[in-house]
Structures are given as C-alpha cells and as structure tokens.
Design a protein around this motif. Structure first.
Motif, PDB file in Angstrom:
ATOM      1  N   UNK A 121       0.786  -1.237   0.000  1.00  0.00           N
ATOM      2  CA  UNK A 121       0.000   0.000   0.000  1.00  0.00           C
ATOM      3  C   UNK A 121       0.811   1.277   0.000  1.00  0.00           C
ATOM      4  N   UNK A 122       2.052   1.206   0.459  1.00  0.00           N
ATOM      5  CA  UNK A 122       2.834   2.442   0.520  1.00  0.00           C
ATOM      6  C   UNK A 122       4.325   2.158   0.554  1.00  0.00           C
ATOM      7  N   UNK A 123       5.122   3.200   0.303  1.00  0.00           N
ATOM      8  CA  UNK A 123       6.564   3.216   0.518  1.00  0.00           C
ATOM      9  C   UNK A 123       7.286   2.052  -0.160  1.00  0.00           C
ATOM     10  N   UNK A 124       8.078   1.263   0.537  1.00  0.00           N
ATOM     11  CA  UNK A 124       8.926   0.288  -0.150  1.00  0.00           C
ATOM     12  C   UNK A 124       8.095  -0.773  -0.867  1.00  0.00           C
ATOM     13  N   UNK A 125       7.055  -1.279  -0.199  1.00  0.00           N
ATOM     14  CA  UNK A 125       6.219  -2.308  -0.816  1.00  0.00           C
ATOM     15  C   UNK A 125       5.538  -1.815  -2.075  1.00  0.00           C
ATOM     16  N   UNK A 126       5.080  -0.564  -2.046  1.00  0.00           N
ATOM     17  CA  UNK A 126       4.420   0.033  -3.205  1.00  0.00           C
ATOM     18  C   UNK A 126       5.423   0.212  -4.346  1.00  0.00           C
ATOM     19  N   UNK A 127       6.625   0.668  -4.001  1.00  0.00           N
ATOM     20  CA  UNK A 127       7.668   0.844  -5.025  1.00  0.00           C
ATOM     21  C   UNK A 127       8.055  -0.496  -5.646  1.00  0.00           C
ATOM     22  N   UNK A 128       8.158  -1.532  -4.820  1.00  0.00           N
ATOM     23  CA  UNK A 128       8.469  -2.873  -5.352  1.00  0.00           C
ATOM     24  C   UNK A 128       7.380  -3.346  -6.310  1.00  0.00           C
ATOM     25  N   UNK A 129       6.129  -3.183  -5.903  1.00  0.00           N
ATOM     26  CA  UNK A 129       5.021  -3.646  -6.757  1.00  0.00           C
ATOM     27  C   UNK A 129       5.016  -2.907  -8.092  1.00  0.00           C
ATOM     28  N   UNK A 130       5.177  -1.593  -8.068  1.00  0.00           N
ATOM     29  CA  UNK A 130       5.202  -0.814  -9.315  1.00  0.00           C
ATOM     30  C   UNK A 130       6.368  -1.241 -10.203  1.00  0.00           C
ATOM     31  N   UNK A 131       7.522  -1.471  -9.576  1.00  0.00           N
ATOM     32  CA  UNK A 131       8.715  -1.867 -10.343  1.00  0.00           C
ATOM     33  C   UNK A 131       8.474  -3.180 -11.086  1.00  0.00           C
ATOM     34  N   UNK A 132       7.945  -4.172 -10.387  1.00  0.00           N
ATOM     35  CA  UNK A 132       7.798  -5.483 -11.027  1.00  0.00           C
ATOM     36  C   UNK A 132       6.636  -5.507 -12.005  1.00  0.00           C
ATOM     37  N   UNK A 133       5.598  -4.732 -11.759  1.00  0.00           N
ATOM     38  CA  UNK A 133       4.524  -4.593 -12.763  1.00  0.00           C
ATOM     39  C   UNK A 133       5.076  -3.934 -14.028  1.00  0.00           C
ATOM     40  N   UNK A 134       5.893  -2.915 -13.870  1.00  0.00           N
ATOM     41  CA  UNK A 134       6.472  -2.214 -15.032  1.00  0.00           C
ATOM     42  C   UNK A 134       7.386  -3.137 -15.837  1.00  0.00           C
TER      43      UNK A 134
ATOM     44  N   UNK B 155      17.634   1.165  -3.634  1.00  0.00           N
ATOM     45  CA  UNK B 155      18.653   0.317  -3.002  1.00  0.00           C
ATOM     46  C   UNK B 155      18.074  -1.068  -2.709  1.00  0.00           C
ATOM     47  N   UNK B 156      16.825  -1.119  -2.313  1.00  0.00           N
ATOM     48  CA  UNK B 156      16.160  -2.400  -2.014  1.00  0.00           C
ATOM     49  C   UNK B 156      15.755  -3.093  -3.314  1.00  0.00           C
ATOM     50  N   UNK B 157      15.198  -2.327  -4.243  1.00  0.00           N
ATOM     51  CA  UNK B 157      14.751  -2.891  -5.524  1.00  0.00           C
ATOM     52  C   UNK B 157      15.922  -3.538  -6.259  1.00  0.00           C
ATOM     53  N   UNK B 158      17.053  -2.822  -6.338  1.00  0.00           N
ATOM     54  CA  UNK B 158      18.223  -3.365  -7.064  1.00  0.00           C
ATOM     55  C   UNK B 158      18.729  -4.654  -6.433  1.00  0.00           C
ATOM     56  N   UNK B 159      18.718  -4.714  -5.103  1.00  0.00           N
ATOM     57  CA  UNK B 159      19.199  -5.924  -4.420  1.00  0.00           C
ATOM     58  C   UNK B 159      18.255  -7.094  -4.654  1.00  0.00           C
TER      59      UNK B 159
END
Ligand code: NDP
Ligand SMILES: Nc1nc2c(c(=O)[nH]1)N=C([C@H](O)[C@@H](O)CO)CN2
Length: 242
Positions: free
Chosen positions: A11-24, A214-218
């Motif tokens: 719903x927000x912050x790191x989890x939201x960024x991860x979800x958007x990244x992998x959907x993209x 930093x989290x997404x790349x790892x």
C-alpha cells in the motif's frame, strides 16, 4: 523471464515501489494490503492481484493462502515486506507488543512460506537452471543484529525473521533460495523532524536516506542469482563501522 511475485504490504513506501517496479517489468504481482489507499487502486489498474490481509488476523492469512493456491498456477518469489515498526512505549502491554511483533514479522511469514513452498518449488522446476530459481526474501532490519533500546520487541521479531531465513534456506534448497535484506535508513517517515533526521543520518558512515532503489536493485540481483542463499544482505550505509 516472467515471474509471479507475492509482496506483502504494497500500500505504501517500499512495498508500493516494489510492486510498481515489477509490474512495469511485466511480472505478475500478487500484493497484500491492510489499509485501502488510492495506491491500491493504482496497482489494480496496472494489473496487480490485490488481497486485503491484516497479518494479525489468522483467518485472513488462511484466506490469502487458499486463494493463491486455488487461483495462481505458479509462484516464483515471496517478498515479506509488511511490517509494523512498533516502539515499546506504544500503549499496549509488553505481552501484547511482543505478540503483535512476532505475529506480523514471524508467524505470518512462517505460515505463508510453509503453505506456498510447493508452488515455489514447482515454479523453479520449470526453469532450465532450476537450482535456486525461486526465492523467498525476508526484509528484516539492521537492528536484528544490533538490538534497539526503544524497539526491543520489534528488533527481536526481526532477528527471529532472519533465523527463519536460515531454516527455510536449508529446508527448501536446492530449488528455492531464502535470504534476508537488513536495511537501515531507507526512507524517513512524514512525521520525522529535522532533529531526528540529523541524528539518524549521523549513525552511518554513508550519511544518506538511501531510497527505494537500493532495495529494488538488491532484490533484482537476488532473484537472478542461482547461488546465494541463507544469508543477510545489509543495506545500511556502513553503520557497523561508525
Ligand atoms: N523505511 C526504512 O527506512 C526501513 C524499513 N525497513 C523494513 O523495510 C520494510 C518496508 O519498510 P517501509 O516501507 O518503511 O514500511 P512501512 O511501515 O511504511 O509500511 C509497511 C507496510 O506494512 C503494512 N502493515 C503494517 N502492519 C500490518 C499488518 N498488521 N498487516 C498487514 N500489513 C501491515 C503497512 O500497511 P498500512 O499501510 O495499512 O499500515 C504498510 O503497507 C519493512 O519490513 C521495514 O521493517 C527496515 C529498516 C529501515
Ligand atoms: N515497518 C517499518 N520498519 C521500519 C521503519 C518504517 O518506517 N517502517 N523505519 C525504520 C527507520 O528508518 C530506522 O531504520 C532508522 O534508523 C526502521 N524500520
């Protein structure tokens, strides 16, 4: 390769960024949420499968597991991101504080990993190189190894979460890798004042708010590896050297 990735707390912050990244990137994202923010609508429009799941609710966890086993043909990665950064002086009794921290950060991931491991193993076997092809990622915290004077129960639960990394890595080898990511100063919170920010940044020899990437790349690296498992990857600006 197209993956199906379960992420808790999108719903927000790191989890939201991860979800958007992998959907993209064209992957299938299964996202769990507690609060229904506008971000959940956005992720749905981007094609995510979204499930309301309060990780303190055993029935909700069972319903999530049943839905995934019934409606998803494969599962390649689980990212245990959801977390409640509860200070010890939060108004709950010490017993309730510890119970809540262990429930969200340990019991829920434990149940989900055991129930969905067969899907992870089956998905790995569809790959030419099926050794370490599937992944479980436990997002812990730098304080899992250091402790915390103000978040004792939280830190203990994150340490327990890392211990599960060791156990599940042994249990699910050779097809599933299991690793921890131990962040420190990734994102400030909206309520953090300047004094807090100065103090927090001074704790690391690389004094910065690291950011989601930093989290997404790892996680991208860990998913593409076929040889790293049972380890914790620190994303903490060299705090241990301060
Ligand atoms: N941000 C940082 O600097 C650091 C983060 N970490 C770790 O990284 C991960 C992501 O951090 P961050 O994005 O800042 O986390 P946040 O605290 O901002 O968000 C965590 C997510 O977990 C959800 N959540 C909280 N409690 C529950 C619950 N009972 N059931 C289901 N979901 C719940 C929240 O939902 P809701 O929106 O409803 O509250 C939210 O979506 C966490 O594991 C955190 O411990 C570790 C060190 C540093
Ligand atoms: N669930 C959360 N866990 C943590 C958060 C957060 O916002 N949500 N924030 C931190 C801090 O950034 C801390 O690492 C600063 O030193 C820790 N865990």
């Amino acid at each position: 390769m197209e993956r199906t990735i379960l992420i808790t707390g999108v719903g927000k912050r790191i989890g939201y960024a991860l979800a958007k990244h992998y959907l993209a990137q064209g992957h299938h994202v299964i996202g769990t949420y507690r609060t229904h923010y506008d971000s959940i609508e956005q992720l749905g429009k981007l094609g995510a499968s979204l499930h309301s799941c309060d990780l303190t609710d055993p029935a909700a966890i069972e319903a999530l597991i049943a839905h995934i086993n019934e409606h998803h043909a494969r599962l390649d990665t689980i990212i245990h991101n959801a977390s409640d950064w509860l200070p010890d002086n939060n108004g709950l009794s010490p017993g309730d504080t510890m119970a809540r921290m262990m429930q969200i950060h340990v019991s829920a991931p434990y149940q989900i990993n055991l129930a969905l491991a067969p899907l992870l193993i089956a998905a790995a076997k569809t790959n030419d190189d099926n050794i370490g092809a599937s992944n479980i990622i436990h997002i812990t915290d730098y304080v899992a190894e250091k402790g915390s004077k103000k978040h004792i129960a939280y830190a203990a639960s994150k340490a327990a979460l890392h211990n599960m990394t060791l156990s599940f890595a042994s249990l699910l080898a050779p097809h599933v890798k299991v690793n921890s990511i131990a962040p420190a100063m990734i994102l400030f919170n909206d309520h953090d004042d300047d004094a807090y920010k100065v103090k927090a940044l001074a704790k690391a020899i690389l004094p910065k708010e690291a950011g989601n990437n930093e989290i997404i790349s790892l996680i991208d690296y860990l998913q593409n590896s076929h040889y790293v498992t049972g380890r914790s990857y620190a994303v903490d600006g060299g705090r241990q050297l301060k």
